[in-house]
Enzyme design. Structure first.
Site, PDB file in Angstrom:
ATOM      1  CB  CYS A 135      -0.942   0.002   1.192  1.00 20.67           C
ATOM      2  SG  CYS A 135      -1.826  -1.540   1.364  1.00 20.67           S
TER       3      CYS A 135
ATOM      4  CG  HIS B   7      -3.311   2.910   2.044  1.00 19.87           C
ATOM      5  ND1 HIS B   7      -3.900   2.520   0.863  1.00 19.87           N
ATOM      6  CD2 HIS B   7      -3.354   1.825   2.872  1.00 19.87           C
ATOM      7  CE1 HIS B   7      -4.284   1.265   0.972  1.00 19.87           C
ATOM      8  NE2 HIS B   7      -3.968   0.820   2.170  1.00 19.87           N
TER       9      HIS B   7
ATOM     10  CG  ASN C 260      -6.829  -1.309   1.459  1.00 18.75           C
ATOM     11  OD1 ASN C 260      -6.098  -0.996   0.527  1.00 18.75           O
ATOM     12  ND2 ASN C 260      -6.357  -1.735   2.619  1.00 18.75           N
TER      13      ASN C 260
HETATM   14  O1  UT7 Z   1      -3.902  -1.810   3.381  1.00 21.42           O
HETATM   15  C1  UT7 Z   1      -3.022  -2.306   4.331  1.00 21.42           C
HETATM   16  C2  UT7 Z   1      -3.247  -1.658   5.612  1.00 21.42           C
HETATM   17  N1  UT7 Z   1      -4.356  -2.299   6.257  1.00 21.42           N
HETATM   18  C3  UT7 Z   1      -4.952  -1.700   7.243  1.00 21.42           C
HETATM   19  O2  UT7 Z   1      -4.619  -0.581   7.556  1.00 21.42           O
HETATM   20  C4  UT7 Z   1      -6.011  -2.444   8.031  1.00 21.42           C
HETATM   21  C5  UT7 Z   1      -5.918  -2.069   9.497  1.00 21.42           C
HETATM   22  N2  UT7 Z   1      -6.900  -2.737  10.306  1.00 21.42           N
HETATM   23  C6  UT7 Z   1      -8.219  -2.429  10.285  1.00 21.42           C
HETATM   24  O3  UT7 Z   1      -8.631  -1.597   9.504  1.00 21.42           O
HETATM   25  C7  UT7 Z   1      -9.140  -3.107  11.264  1.00 21.42           C
HETATM   26  O4  UT7 Z   1      -8.378  -3.827  12.215  1.00 21.42           O
HETATM   27  C8  UT7 Z   1     -10.161  -4.061  10.602  1.00 21.42           C
HETATM   28  C9  UT7 Z   1     -11.198  -3.251   9.823  1.00 21.42           C
HETATM   29  C10 UT7 Z   1      -9.454  -5.003   9.657  1.00 21.42           C
HETATM   30  C11 UT7 Z   1     -10.914  -4.872  11.666  1.00 21.42           C
HETATM   31  O5  UT7 Z   1     -11.528  -4.000  12.575  1.00 21.42           O
HETATM   32  P1  UT7 Z   1     -11.380  -4.271  14.151  1.00 21.42           P
HETATM   33  O6  UT7 Z   1     -12.159  -3.230  14.837  1.00 21.42           O
HETATM   34  O7  UT7 Z   1      -9.910  -4.374  14.460  1.00 21.42           O
HETATM   35  O8  UT7 Z   1     -12.118  -5.648  14.320  1.00 21.42           O
HETATM   36  P2  UT7 Z   1     -11.557  -7.042  14.852  1.00 21.42           P
HETATM   37  O9  UT7 Z   1     -10.678  -7.685  13.854  1.00 21.42           O
HETATM   38  O10 UT7 Z   1     -11.052  -6.882  16.241  1.00 21.42           O
HETATM   39  O11 UT7 Z   1     -12.889  -7.874  14.971  1.00 21.42           O
HETATM   40  C12 UT7 Z   1     -13.928  -7.507  15.917  1.00 21.42           C
HETATM   41  C13 UT7 Z   1     -15.056  -8.506  15.804  1.00 21.42           C
HETATM   42  C14 UT7 Z   1     -14.584  -9.951  15.892  1.00 21.42           C
HETATM   43  O12 UT7 Z   1     -15.603 -10.679  16.560  1.00 21.42           O
HETATM   44  P3  UT7 Z   1     -15.464 -11.036  18.141  1.00 21.42           P
HETATM   45  O13 UT7 Z   1     -14.196 -11.824  18.258  1.00 21.42           O
HETATM   46  O14 UT7 Z   1     -15.375  -9.701  18.835  1.00 21.42           O
HETATM   47  O15 UT7 Z   1     -16.707 -11.792  18.441  1.00 21.42           O
HETATM   48  C15 UT7 Z   1     -14.524 -10.413  14.458  1.00 21.42           C
HETATM   49  O16 UT7 Z   1     -14.719 -11.813  14.328  1.00 21.42           O
HETATM   50  O17 UT7 Z   1     -15.663  -8.379  14.506  1.00 21.42           O
HETATM   51  C16 UT7 Z   1     -15.692  -9.659  13.874  1.00 21.42           C
HETATM   52  N3  UT7 Z   1     -15.564  -9.460  12.426  1.00 21.42           N
HETATM   53  C17 UT7 Z   1     -16.627  -9.207  11.647  1.00 21.42           C
HETATM   54  N4  UT7 Z   1     -17.928  -9.126  11.916  1.00 21.42           N
HETATM   55  C18 UT7 Z   1     -18.751  -8.853  10.894  1.00 21.42           C
HETATM   56  C19 UT7 Z   1     -14.426  -9.431  11.674  1.00 21.42           C
HETATM   57  N5  UT7 Z   1     -14.744  -9.171  10.388  1.00 21.42           N
HETATM   58  C20 UT7 Z   1     -16.088  -9.032  10.347  1.00 21.42           C
HETATM   59  C21 UT7 Z   1     -17.010  -8.759   9.323  1.00 21.42           C
HETATM   60  N6  UT7 Z   1     -18.322  -8.678   9.632  1.00 21.42           N
HETATM   61  N7  UT7 Z   1     -16.613  -8.558   8.033  1.00 21.42           N
END
Ligand code: UT7
Length: 318
Positions: free
Chosen positions: A114, A240, A270
């Site tokens: 990215c 980005h 993204n």
């Molecule tokens: O381009 C390269 C650079 N990339 C980035 O900058 C990405 C950086 N990271 C992020 O943007 C975020 O960490 C994400 C958007 C990827 C994830 O957001 P988050 O707030 O960190 O969520 P998480 O991974 O901690 O997941 C929270 C909950 C989990 O459930 P439990 O364990 O709390 O029950 C996940 O299983 O959300 C769940 N989850 C979803 N639920 C519904 C994960 N993906 C999804 C989904 N729909 N698509």
């Protein structure tokens, strides 16, 4: 060393529009979760006859046409991508051939995920300075839909396909600064040897988020310091487009005016190396970015890599 000025941009988005609603029929997710966690509402995926190279060629052709230059005035072609249709010929070489760019100038791909577009522009600046050229064509293009596991809801809702291109001029006295960095870490992995999706994108989202909110203000402050500009004096910041919460976090941390931070992840998701040039192109097309203005571009992502660049939009000669 002389700096880069932005002369013209181009863009290409593939034909298949995929909404959050569409994805909620494929994996256990919802429009509410995706919008509130990322700001993404839709993304474009390639159709069967499209790939990162076809998008790159469309975007590059538009940028060169708008620059008012003829293809034989382009002194190097650098393409940032991690999802080209094949390792060789590179996407840059495919662009060289399609546009009829001069054969005695370099064309190469850069993979810095990215951060790739800013890395690519910086590589192009070095090539121009070393080889004595004036104009560079730099492209960011991705077909990330080809690298995605459509059963993994933690990644398949995030990414999209697209391409953006820019023609830069190397100029004496230009307002310009760049900073690049890397720290080997597999918090984001993507693509196997044949790029067919057999090794789909995997990401430790939380770790990348923490990394991003540190890297973004650091890169921005570095290029501001180097150009002796303040954030108030800068016209635009193009980060980005991974997650609107990352940009909001940076705005709060810097006490900045949020209106300076362009966002379009709601429409494209993204798109990795393509996200910054796609945004620049939209800003030029919509009249937001006008000749004479300054813009800082900041990328962060796989590698892990980070990259910042501050430059002026000059526009094409009339
Ligand atoms: O381009 C390269 C650079 N990339 C980035 O900058 C990405 C950086 N990271 C992020 O943007 C975020 O960490 C994400 C958007 C990827 C994830 O957001 P988050 O707030 O960190 O969520 P998480 O991974 O901690 O997941 C929270 C909950 C989990 O459930 P439990 O364990 O709390 O029950 C996940 O299983 O959300 C769940 N989850 C979803 N639920 C519904 C994960 N993906 C999804 C989904 N729909 N698509």
């Amino acid at each position: 060393m002389e700096g880069l000025q932005l002369i013209a941009t181009g863009g290409a988005l593939p034909g298949r529009l995929v909404t959050n609603e569409d994805l909620s029929r494929v994996v256990d997710t919802s429009d509410e979760w995706i919008v509130s966690r990322t700001g993404i509402r839709q993304r474009h995926f390639c159709t069967v006859d499209q790939n990162a190279a076809t998008l790159a060629i469309d975007a590059a052709r538009q940028a060169v046409a708008r620059s008012g230059l003829s293809p034989d005035q382009i002194d190097c072609c650098v393409c940032a991508t991690l999802s080209g249709p094949c390792a060789s010929p590179s996407v840059a070489c495919q662009v060289q051939r399609a546009l009829g760019l001069p054969e005695d100038r370099p064309a190469l791909d850069v993979n810095a995920a990215c951060s790739g577009f800013v890395y690519g522009a910086t590589v192009a600046r070095g090539l121009l300075a070393t080889l004595g050229g004036r104009y560079a064509l730099v492209i960011g293009c991705e077909a990330l839909s080809r690298l995605m596991n459509m059963e993994d809801r933690s990644t398949c809702v995030l990414f999209g396909d697209g391409a953006g291109a820019a023609v830069f001029e190397l100029a004496q006295g230009a307002v310009f600064a760049a900073t690049l960095g890397a720290c080997g870490d597999d918090a984001i992995r993507a693509g196997g040897p044949n790029l067919t999706g057999s090794s789909p994108i995997e990401m430790d989202g939380k770790a990348v988020f923490r990394f991003a909110v540190g890297a973004l203000p650091r890169c921005l402050n570095t290029v501001l310091d180097e150009t002796h500009l303040t954030l108030d004096e800068l016209d635009w910041v193009v980060c980005h487009q991974a997650n609107s919460r990352i940009i909001d976090h940076c705005v709060r941390h810097l006490g900045a005016n949020p209106a300076k931070f362009y966002k379009n992840m709601d429409r494209h998701g993204n798109t990795s190396a393509a996200s910054i040039p796609v945004a620049l192109n939209e800003m030029v097309e919509s009249g937001l970015l006008i000749p004479g203005q300054t813009v800082a571009c900041v990328g962060f992502g796989g590698g892990l890599t980070w990259a910042g660049m501050l430059l002026q939009y000059k526009g094409a000669e009339q």
